[in-house]
Design a protein around this motif. Structure first.
Motif, mmCIF file in Angstrom:
data_model
loop_
_atom_site.group_PDB
_atom_site.id
_atom_site.type_symbol
_atom_site.label_atom_id
_atom_site.label_comp_id
_atom_site.label_asym_id
_atom_site.label_seq_id
_atom_site.Cartn_x
_atom_site.Cartn_y
_atom_site.Cartn_z
ATOM 1 N N THR A 249 26.245 -5.982 30.256
ATOM 2 C CA THR A 249 25.155 -6.642 29.519
ATOM 3 C C THR A 249 24.265 -5.618 28.829
ATOM 4 O O THR A 249 23.833 -5.806 27.677
ATOM 5 N N SER A 250 23.995 -4.515 29.539
ATOM 6 C CA SER A 250 23.172 -3.463 28.935
ATOM 7 C C SER A 250 23.862 -2.861 27.721
ATOM 8 O O SER A 250 23.240 -2.660 26.660
ATOM 9 N N ASN A 279 25.185 3.462 31.284
ATOM 10 C CA ASN A 279 25.783 2.250 31.847
ATOM 11 C C ASN A 279 27.305 2.297 31.826
ATOM 12 O O ASN A 279 27.968 1.786 32.726
ATOM 13 N N ALA A 280 27.861 2.916 30.764
ATOM 14 C CA ALA A 280 29.313 3.066 30.722
ATOM 15 C C ALA A 280 29.793 3.957 31.859
ATOM 16 O O ALA A 280 30.825 3.689 32.495
ATOM 17 N N GLU A 281 29.058 5.047 32.140
ATOM 18 C CA GLU A 281 29.433 5.918 33.247
ATOM 19 C C GLU A 281 29.320 5.198 34.586
ATOM 20 O O GLU A 281 30.187 5.346 35.461
ATOM 21 N N ASP A 445 20.552 2.193 40.208
ATOM 22 C CA ASP A 445 20.678 3.594 39.829
ATOM 23 C C ASP A 445 20.593 4.505 41.042
ATOM 24 O O ASP A 445 21.101 5.623 41.033
ATOM 25 N N HIS A 446 19.922 4.060 42.079
ATOM 26 C CA HIS A 446 19.751 4.876 43.278
ATOM 27 C C HIS A 446 20.413 4.264 44.508
ATOM 28 O O HIS A 446 20.631 4.947 45.490
ATOM 29 N N GLY A 447 20.696 2.965 44.470
ATOM 30 C CA GLY A 447 21.225 2.304 45.657
ATOM 31 C C GLY A 447 22.729 2.274 45.757
ATOM 32 O O GLY A 447 23.263 1.868 46.759
#
Length: 492
Positions: A249-250, A279-281, A445-447
């Motif tokens: 979605t992003s 987001n692709a990574e 991003d962190h979880g």
């Protein structure tokens, strides 16, 4: 039942026939004995004229129902003795027509009616004279007729009674099967919790019920496992779709933004490009984890090299200390640190060192990411025997997605211990599930994606070991990687 009835009927009929034959032979022997022992007085041959006229002398009386017929030396009939209401034996007028052997008994019919006589041809006192003495078989025939009728009645009653009692006994014997049938119908209707009654091991029906109950238990367990696997697969697919939807979605949003506003400032375009790349990574890493799980679920072939777990743990601790950047203190210590002479010794197993290092790195990353800054993290390495206290088997407060190891099995252990807030029993119960996060609100991003512990569990099981967690609210977390020692290791 019909087979038993026929067999019993044949046995009764055989016994009755044997009894009739024996009784008939005995009665006939009694008659023959009477004929053999019969002796005529000499005066029976004195008055020949009286004998010729068919009248016996007044002084001569025959006992019982005896009949005597006299024959002359020329073979012609001379006269008879004996009288009565019964019709006499059917004897010819001359000995030439007499189909008898002297000294042997025979049975001949009566002159009229359906009676029979037993006769004996004997020699007379005078030269060439003979006589035939006879006794009626009415008593023998009467006894045999009554006995035959009685036996027929007994046989019919025995057969009818055997059929009636046999059906009753068979119905009683089949009652367990009837109850099994009724229970099976209820199970077929959908009540899978029912079990067959009558499990007496002394009966065939009881042993059959026991076997069928065991089969039903296994089938119900298989159905539960199938339902659980199906639900887990659906949840996994839904979670995977949810995780992939966010970066997609992003990427889609920034791409549409770039198409709609091609004249945006360079700084905004750069920021959008960075978000798309980020987001692709992230999506690429998530897909890599999913593919790795798929390969691990297919029982991959691990390398079977000797692995020094102490060196492996030291490498993981060094890398984690760099990542912690002073926020956490990461240490390496022996497993039994309470012992006075505790020291770090060589700990070896057999397996794939890269995959095992991946497990330890994942455990350290979780400890650093999910504990407050300043929380110490200790990595402990050593050997022990599998048990509730040392690790490797289930006990209260311990969670694992893998089966327990046999008690007393020599194992080597890498334990990652933190002094963080710990987990509640509900959180610990689901900690090894795929895509599960203790804090759903934590930033992705962190979880992480929630697949790290699932991958670590699959790797541990592939090395004949298991990954387990000891925790509690306020008690911190202790993750253990339990593996067989080198002499007991049996990699998959």
């Amino acid at each position: 039942m019909w087979g038993v009835t026929l067999l019993a009927g044949a046995a009764v009929l055989t016994a009755q026939a044997t009894g009739i034959l024996v009784l008939h032979s005995w009665l006939l022997n009694r008659v023959d004995q009477q004929l053999t022992e019969f002796v005529l007085p000499d005066q029976a041959f004195a008055d020949r004229d009286a004998l010729s006229s068919g009248a016996a002398p007044d002084s001569l009386t025959l006992p019982s129902d005896f009949r005597v017929r006299f024959y002359s030396a020329s073979g012609q009939e001379r006269g008879t003795l004996g009288s009565g209401e019964k019709s006499g034996p059917q004897l010819p007028r001359s000995t030439s027509e007499l189909r008898l052997q002297q000294g042997s008994q025979a049975t001949i019919p009566a002159e009229s009616g359906d009676g029979h006589w037993r006769v004996l041809w004997k020699a007379g006192p005078a030269q060439g004279t003979t006589f035939v003495v006879a006794l009626p078989l009415d008593t023998v025939d009467g006894v045999m007729s009554k006995l035959l009728a009685l036996n027929v009645g007994i046989l019919a009653a025995a057969v009818v009674g055997l059929i009636a009692v046999g059906r009753w006994v068979v119905r009683i014997g089949l009652l367990p099967l009837t109850r099994m049938e009724n229970t099976a119908e209820d199970i077929t209707a959908g009540d899978l919790s029912l079990r067959l009654p009558d499990t007496d091991p002394r009966t065939e029906a009881g042993r059959l019920s026991t076997v069928l109950n065991d089969m039903l238990d296994r089938l119900q367990q298989a159905l539960r496992q199938a339902e659980f696997s199906e639900a887990r697969m659906r949840r996994f697919v839904a979670d995977a779709g949810h995780e992939l939807r966010t970066p997609l979605t992003s990427i889609q949003g920034f791409a549409q933004l770039a198409l709609r506003h091609p004249d945006r400032p360079a700084a905004q375009r750069r920021e959008a490009d960075e978000q798309v790349a980020k987001n692709a990574e992230r999506m690429n890493l998530l897909i890599d984890d999913l593919l790795l799980l798929a390969r691990l679920d297919q029982e991959p072939a691990y390398r079977t090299d000797p692995v020094d777990l102490l060196s492996l743990a030291a490498d993981a601790v060094s890398a984690a200390a760099v990542r912690a950047a002073g926020e956490h203190r990461v240490t390496l210590s022996p497993l039994d640190e309470q012992a006075e002479d505790a020291e770090l010794d060589l700990v070896e197993t057999v397996g794939d060192s890269d995959r095992l290092l991946q497990v330890v790195n994942n455990l350290l990353s979780n400890a650093l990411a999910h504990t407050p800054p300043g929380t110490p993290v200790d990595v402990r390495v050593g050997t022990a025997r599998a048990g509730a206290k040392s690790g490797g088997s289930d006990c209260p407060g311990r969670t694992s997605a893998s089966p327990s190891l046999m008690e007393g099995t020599p194992v080597c252990i890498i334990a990652v211990v933190d002094q963080g807030p710990g987990l509640s029993p509900e959180e610990a119960e689901r900690i090894f599930e795929r895509f599960y996060r203790v804090d759903p609100s934590r930033s992705r991003d962190h979880g992480g994606s929630g697949l790290g512990l699932a991958i670590a569990t699959a790797i541990a099981q592939g090395h004949c070991g298991r990954l387990e967690l000891d925790t509690g609210p306020g008690e911190g977390c202790t993750f253990r990687l339990v593996l067989p020692l080198v002499e007991a290791a049996r990699p998959a």
